[in-house]
Motif scaffolding. Structure first.
Motif, PDB file in Angstrom:
ATOM      1  N   HIS A  10       0.852  -1.290  -0.029  1.00  0.00           N
ATOM      2  CA  HIS A  10      -0.038   0.014  -0.116  1.00  0.00           C
ATOM      3  C   HIS A  10       0.959   1.268   0.085  1.00  0.00           C
ATOM      4  O   HIS A  10       0.305   2.314  -0.510  1.00  0.00           O
ATOM      5  CB  HIS A  10      -0.652  -0.016   1.174  1.00  0.00           C
ATOM      6  N   VAL A  11       2.120   1.031   0.617  1.00  0.00           N
ATOM      7  CA  VAL A  11       3.001   2.465   0.346  1.00  0.00           C
ATOM      8  C   VAL A  11       4.349   1.870  -0.239  1.00  0.00           C
ATOM      9  O   VAL A  11       5.089   1.166   0.298  1.00  0.00           O
ATOM     10  CB  VAL A  11       3.216   2.932   2.125  1.00  0.00           C
ATOM     11  N   ASN A  12       4.658   2.632  -1.283  1.00  0.00           N
ATOM     12  CA  ASN A  12       5.801   2.320  -2.017  1.00  0.00           C
ATOM     13  C   ASN A  12       6.029   3.507  -3.087  1.00  0.00           C
ATOM     14  O   ASN A  12       5.712   4.721  -2.634  1.00  0.00           O
ATOM     15  CB  ASN A  12       5.700   1.069  -2.847  1.00  0.00           C
ATOM     16  N   ALA A  13       7.145   3.474  -3.513  1.00  0.00           N
ATOM     17  CA  ALA A  13       7.614   4.563  -4.465  1.00  0.00           C
ATOM     18  C   ALA A  13       6.289   4.960  -5.442  1.00  0.00           C
ATOM     19  O   ALA A  13       6.495   6.195  -5.793  1.00  0.00           O
ATOM     20  CB  ALA A  13       8.894   4.278  -5.136  1.00  0.00           C
ATOM     21  N   ILE A  14       5.470   4.204  -5.654  1.00  0.00           N
ATOM     22  CA  ILE A  14       4.678   4.922  -6.734  1.00  0.00           C
ATOM     23  C   ILE A  14       3.290   5.183  -5.994  1.00  0.00           C
ATOM     24  O   ILE A  14       2.291   6.365  -6.500  1.00  0.00           O
ATOM     25  CB  ILE A  14       4.041   3.535  -7.522  1.00  0.00           C
ATOM     26  N   LYS A  15       2.795   4.702  -4.900  1.00  0.00           N
ATOM     27  CA  LYS A  15       1.589   5.053  -4.301  1.00  0.00           C
ATOM     28  C   LYS A  15       1.716   5.001  -2.539  1.00  0.00           C
ATOM     29  O   LYS A  15       2.671   4.495  -2.028  1.00  0.00           O
ATOM     30  CB  LYS A  15       0.537   4.124  -4.718  1.00  0.00           C
ATOM     31  N   ASN A  16       0.905   5.951  -2.180  1.00  0.00           N
ATOM     32  CA  ASN A  16       0.578   5.949  -0.712  1.00  0.00           C
ATOM     33  C   ASN A  16      -0.801   5.664  -0.572  1.00  0.00           C
ATOM     34  O   ASN A  16      -1.480   6.733  -0.233  1.00  0.00           O
ATOM     35  CB  ASN A  16       1.328   6.858   0.058  1.00  0.00           C
ATOM     36  N   ALA A  27       1.922  13.697   7.019  1.00  0.00           N
ATOM     37  CA  ALA A  27       2.619  12.895   8.105  1.00  0.00           C
ATOM     38  C   ALA A  27       2.704  11.592   7.529  1.00  0.00           C
ATOM     39  O   ALA A  27       3.978  10.906   7.577  1.00  0.00           O
ATOM     40  CB  ALA A  27       2.113  12.942   9.635  1.00  0.00           C
ATOM     41  N   LEU A  28       1.831  10.732   6.883  1.00  0.00           N
ATOM     42  CA  LEU A  28       1.814   9.758   6.614  1.00  0.00           C
ATOM     43  C   LEU A  28       2.687   9.274   5.276  1.00  0.00           C
ATOM     44  O   LEU A  28       3.277   8.284   4.854  1.00  0.00           O
ATOM     45  CB  LEU A  28       0.586   9.189   6.203  1.00  0.00           C
ATOM     46  N   LYS A  29       2.687  10.536   4.355  1.00  0.00           N
ATOM     47  CA  LYS A  29       3.721  10.527   3.379  1.00  0.00           C
ATOM     48  C   LYS A  29       4.907  10.517   4.022  1.00  0.00           C
ATOM     49  O   LYS A  29       5.871   9.913   3.088  1.00  0.00           O
ATOM     50  CB  LYS A  29       3.389  11.604   2.226  1.00  0.00           C
ATOM     51  N   LYS A  30       5.493  11.241   4.850  1.00  0.00           N
ATOM     52  CA  LYS A  30       6.929  11.094   5.229  1.00  0.00           C
ATOM     53  C   LYS A  30       7.175  10.020   6.039  1.00  0.00           C
ATOM     54  O   LYS A  30       8.204   9.843   6.081  1.00  0.00           O
ATOM     55  CB  LYS A  30       6.984  12.402   6.127  1.00  0.00           C
ATOM     56  N   ALA A  31       6.237   9.352   6.560  1.00  0.00           N
ATOM     57  CA  ALA A  31       6.308   8.126   7.402  1.00  0.00           C
ATOM     58  C   ALA A  31       7.317   6.970   6.657  1.00  0.00           C
ATOM     59  O   ALA A  31       6.992   6.712   5.428  1.00  0.00           O
ATOM     60  CB  ALA A  31       5.084   7.276   7.930  1.00  0.00           C
ATOM     61  N   LYS A  32       8.335   6.432   6.933  1.00  0.00           N
ATOM     62  CA  LYS A  32       9.147   5.692   6.498  1.00  0.00           C
ATOM     63  C   LYS A  32       8.825   4.236   6.471  1.00  0.00           C
ATOM     64  O   LYS A  32       9.504   3.227   5.872  1.00  0.00           O
ATOM     65  CB  LYS A  32      10.747   5.913   6.737  1.00  0.00           C
ATOM     66  N   ASN A  33       7.860   3.896   7.512  1.00  0.00           N
ATOM     67  CA  ASN A  33       7.857   2.586   7.578  1.00  0.00           C
ATOM     68  C   ASN A  33       6.239   2.589   8.495  1.00  0.00           C
ATOM     69  O   ASN A  33       5.794   3.487   8.840  1.00  0.00           O
ATOM     70  CB  ASN A  33       8.898   1.739   8.787  1.00  0.00           C
ATOM     71  N   LYS A  34       5.806   1.322   8.803  1.00  0.00           N
ATOM     72  CA  LYS A  34       4.754   1.075   9.361  1.00  0.00           C
ATOM     73  C   LYS A  34       4.487   1.729  10.789  1.00  0.00           C
ATOM     74  O   LYS A  34       3.425   2.452  11.114  1.00  0.00           O
ATOM     75  CB  LYS A  34       4.405  -0.393   9.417  1.00  0.00           C
ATOM     76  N   ILE A  35       5.557   1.547  11.454  1.00  0.00           N
ATOM     77  CA  ILE A  35       5.484   2.264  12.897  1.00  0.00           C
ATOM     78  C   ILE A  35       5.515   3.650  12.848  1.00  0.00           C
ATOM     79  O   ILE A  35       4.598   4.258  13.885  1.00  0.00           O
ATOM     80  CB  ILE A  35       6.643   1.750  13.698  1.00  0.00           C
ATOM     81  N   GLU A  36       6.179   4.258  12.004  1.00  0.00           N
ATOM     82  CA  GLU A  36       6.103   5.684  11.891  1.00  0.00           C
ATOM     83  C   GLU A  36       4.664   5.998  11.591  1.00  0.00           C
ATOM     84  O   GLU A  36       4.053   7.007  12.104  1.00  0.00           O
ATOM     85  CB  GLU A  36       7.007   6.108  11.175  1.00  0.00           C
TER      86      GLU A  36
END
Length: 72
Positions: free
Chosen positions: A26-32, A50-59
């Protein structure tokens, strides 16, 4: 995993049970997908950013939790 999300509490719960592989689907270089849903459907642009900036599931989960706590 096929769960239907209706509000932020659902997303918060989904992050706790979601695998890293599911998150990356669901979150990768193409989409979020989560940021898009939060922005367009829930009208929460600050959280979407904030979700776009999150680098992983925890963030991502922390961003959602922080937003939910602000409502209390």
């Amino acid at each position: 995993n096929g769960d239907t999300l209706s509000h932020l509490k659902d997303l918060e719960r989904a992050f706790t049970s979601m695998s890293d592989e599911q998150f990356r689907f669901h979150v990768n270089a193409i989409k979020n997908d989560f940021a898009s849903w939060v922005d367009v459907i829930l009208k929460e642009p600050k959280l979407a950013t904030a979700l776009k900036k999150a680098k992983n599931k925890i963030e991502a989960e922390k961003a959602v939790t922080k937003t939910l706590l602000a409502y209390k």
